[in-house]
Design an enzyme around this catalytic site. Structure first.
Site, PDB file in Angstrom:
ATOM      1  N   ILE A   1      73.957  65.477  29.745  1.00 15.43           N
ATOM      2  CA  ILE A   1      72.680  65.750  29.109  1.00 15.43           C
ATOM      3  C   ILE A   1      71.593  65.358  30.095  1.00 15.43           C
ATOM      4  O   ILE A   1      71.815  64.542  30.994  1.00 15.43           O
ATOM      5  CB  ILE A   1      72.513  65.025  27.749  1.00 15.43           C
ATOM      6  CG1 ILE A   1      72.763  63.520  27.868  1.00 15.43           C
ATOM      7  CG2 ILE A   1      73.433  65.627  26.713  1.00 15.43           C
ATOM      8  CD1 ILE A   1      72.617  62.775  26.549  1.00 15.43           C
ATOM      9  N   ASP A   2      70.444  65.981  29.960  1.00 15.65           N
ATOM     10  CA  ASP A   2      69.370  65.793  30.927  1.00 15.65           C
ATOM     11  C   ASP A   2      69.011  64.318  31.079  1.00 15.65           C
ATOM     12  O   ASP A   2      69.126  63.531  30.139  1.00 15.65           O
ATOM     13  CB  ASP A   2      68.116  66.557  30.485  1.00 15.65           C
ATOM     14  CG  ASP A   2      68.323  68.063  30.482  1.00 15.65           C
ATOM     15  OD1 ASP A   2      69.201  68.534  31.215  1.00 15.65           O
ATOM     16  OD2 ASP A   2      67.601  68.755  29.729  1.00 15.65           O
ATOM     17  N   ARG A   3      68.544  63.993  32.263  1.00 21.09           N
ATOM     18  CA  ARG A   3      68.169  62.612  32.561  1.00 21.09           C
ATOM     19  C   ARG A   3      67.191  62.053  31.524  1.00 21.09           C
ATOM     20  O   ARG A   3      67.305  60.898  31.106  1.00 21.09           O
ATOM     21  CB  ARG A   3      67.537  62.563  33.954  1.00 21.09           C
ATOM     22  CG  ARG A   3      67.084  61.184  34.395  1.00 21.09           C
ATOM     23  CD  ARG A   3      66.597  61.206  35.825  1.00 21.09           C
ATOM     24  NE  ARG A   3      66.324  59.868  36.317  1.00 21.09           N
ATOM     25  CZ  ARG A   3      66.206  59.545  37.597  1.00 21.09           C
ATOM     26  NH1 ARG A   3      66.352  60.480  38.512  1.00 21.09           N
ATOM     27  NH2 ARG A   3      65.958  58.303  37.954  1.00 21.09           N
TER      28      ARG A   3
ATOM     29  N   THR B   1      66.799  62.917  28.444  1.00 17.58           N
ATOM     30  CA  THR B   1      67.318  62.975  27.080  1.00 17.58           C
ATOM     31  C   THR B   1      68.225  61.781  26.820  1.00 17.58           C
ATOM     32  O   THR B   1      68.946  61.324  27.703  1.00 17.58           O
ATOM     33  CB  THR B   1      68.100  64.289  26.874  1.00 17.58           C
ATOM     34  OG1 THR B   1      67.255  65.394  27.187  1.00 17.58           O
ATOM     35  CG2 THR B   1      68.593  64.426  25.444  1.00 17.58           C
TER      36      THR B   1
ATOM     37  N   ARG C   1      64.180  72.776  25.136  1.00 14.87           N
ATOM     38  CA  ARG C   1      62.889  72.513  25.754  1.00 14.87           C
ATOM     39  C   ARG C   1      62.151  73.815  26.063  1.00 14.87           C
ATOM     40  O   ARG C   1      60.939  73.931  25.821  1.00 14.87           O
ATOM     41  CB  ARG C   1      63.093  71.679  27.016  1.00 14.87           C
ATOM     42  CG  ARG C   1      63.767  70.341  26.742  1.00 14.87           C
ATOM     43  CD  ARG C   1      64.333  69.679  27.983  1.00 14.87           C
ATOM     44  NE  ARG C   1      63.280  69.305  28.918  1.00 14.87           N
ATOM     45  CZ  ARG C   1      63.522  68.727  30.089  1.00 14.87           C
ATOM     46  NH1 ARG C   1      64.767  68.440  30.455  1.00 14.87           N
ATOM     47  NH2 ARG C   1      62.521  68.417  30.892  1.00 14.87           N
TER      48      ARG C   1
END
Length: 294
Positions: free
Chosen positions: A135-137, A139, A235
């Protein structure tokens, strides 16, 4: 050589399947590994080796033995972690689900890089940890990690086929209808390699379902379920609709006013490899999410 053994009990739904089909389709074992199980005679039905064309029956005990040398997956070498930073939501012998904090990477991009989630998990386990998904940094929330190369391809298959599902929480700017489905293709942003955009080059179908949980005068807290899993899907789509995720450094023009990206992987329906028992895992909302509602 390191090995792993699993006893699997054939269910009524699997009864009558040939052993080959049971291994590949029911247990999701990769073709190459099934080949090793067969030529080494290390798959046994009720204690005896039998042909892969043998039908399995309800209640049969299938013993599987896997050796580390049969897997092409490189042994992970993460370092520089801190075990005290790992918050475990669920754990068994094969995997764990951890609550990733916002602001740290899932895994390093360079061999010498330290301080990523996988570095911390390796320090916690004191043994190799395998990335299943990321998962994105920016998030936070639930993320599953494999403890061995046996379950890694099975978990990958379950995620890619949407049999492991995740639900997100997000604060977005503005107000939306009480629930809805967003179907907007996502491709690359030709002007910024970090970003994605609706309808960009090489766009792929992206479907997102949401419902409104709470509203303030200027914001909405959403429960979000992904039908597809495109990069930055939540997003990009909500930003395109004029409701960017609060604090998004890439897509929210007001991001500088907030401490973080308000996107959190809140719930996961996990299927355990081999038994495929469903397990519900919840990652509590961070304090920052609760404060935004005040």
């Amino acid at each position: 050589m390191q090995k792993w053994q699993y006893h699997c009990t054939v269910t009524a739904a699997q009864s009558g399947h040939r052993l080959k089909q049971y291994l590949r389709r029911d247990l999701l074992i990769p073709k190459t590994i099934c080949y090793y199980l067969r030529i080494r005679r290390i798959v046994r039905i009720n204690g005896r080796y039998q042909s892969v064309y043998t039908p399995v029956k309800t209640g049969d005990d299938v013993l599987l033995t896997f050796y580390a040398g049969d897997f092409s997956t490189p042994r992970p070498d993460y370092h520089g972690g801190d075990a005290s930073l790992v918050h475990v939501l669920y754990e068994n012998d094969d995997l764990l689900v951890v609550d990733k904090p916002a602001g740290i990477k899932t895994h390093p991009n360079r061999p010498e890089e330290q301080g990523t989630l996988m570095s911390h998990v390796t320090a916690y386990l004191q043994s190799p940890a395998y990335v299943v998904h990321r998962i994105d940094r920016a998030t936070s929330g639930a993320l599953v990690v494999a403890k061995n190369p046996v379950v890694l391809p099975i978990l990958n298959c379950l995620i890619s086929s949407k049999k492991i599902t995740r639900q997100y929480r997000a604060w977005v700017h503005g107000h939306l209808p009480a629930r809805g489905t967003i179907n907007l293709p996502i491709g690359r942003d030709p002007l910024d390699k970090r970003k994605r955009q609706v309808g960009g080059p090489d766009a792929l179908t992206a479907v997102t379902h949401y419902r409104v949980l709470q509203e303030t005068p200027t914001k909405s807290l959403l429960a979000i379920q992904l039908e597809t899993g495109r990069t930055h899907q939540i997003r990009v789509q909500f930003s395109y609709l004029g409701h960017p995720v609060v604090g998004d450094p890439l897509y929210d023009p007001q991001a500088a006013a907030y401490s973080r990206l308000f996107l959190h992987s809140a719930k996961m329906r996990l299927l355990l490899p081999f038994s495929f028992t469903p397990v519900m895992v919840t990652a509590p909302l961070p304090e920052s999410f609760l404060r935004l509602a005040d």
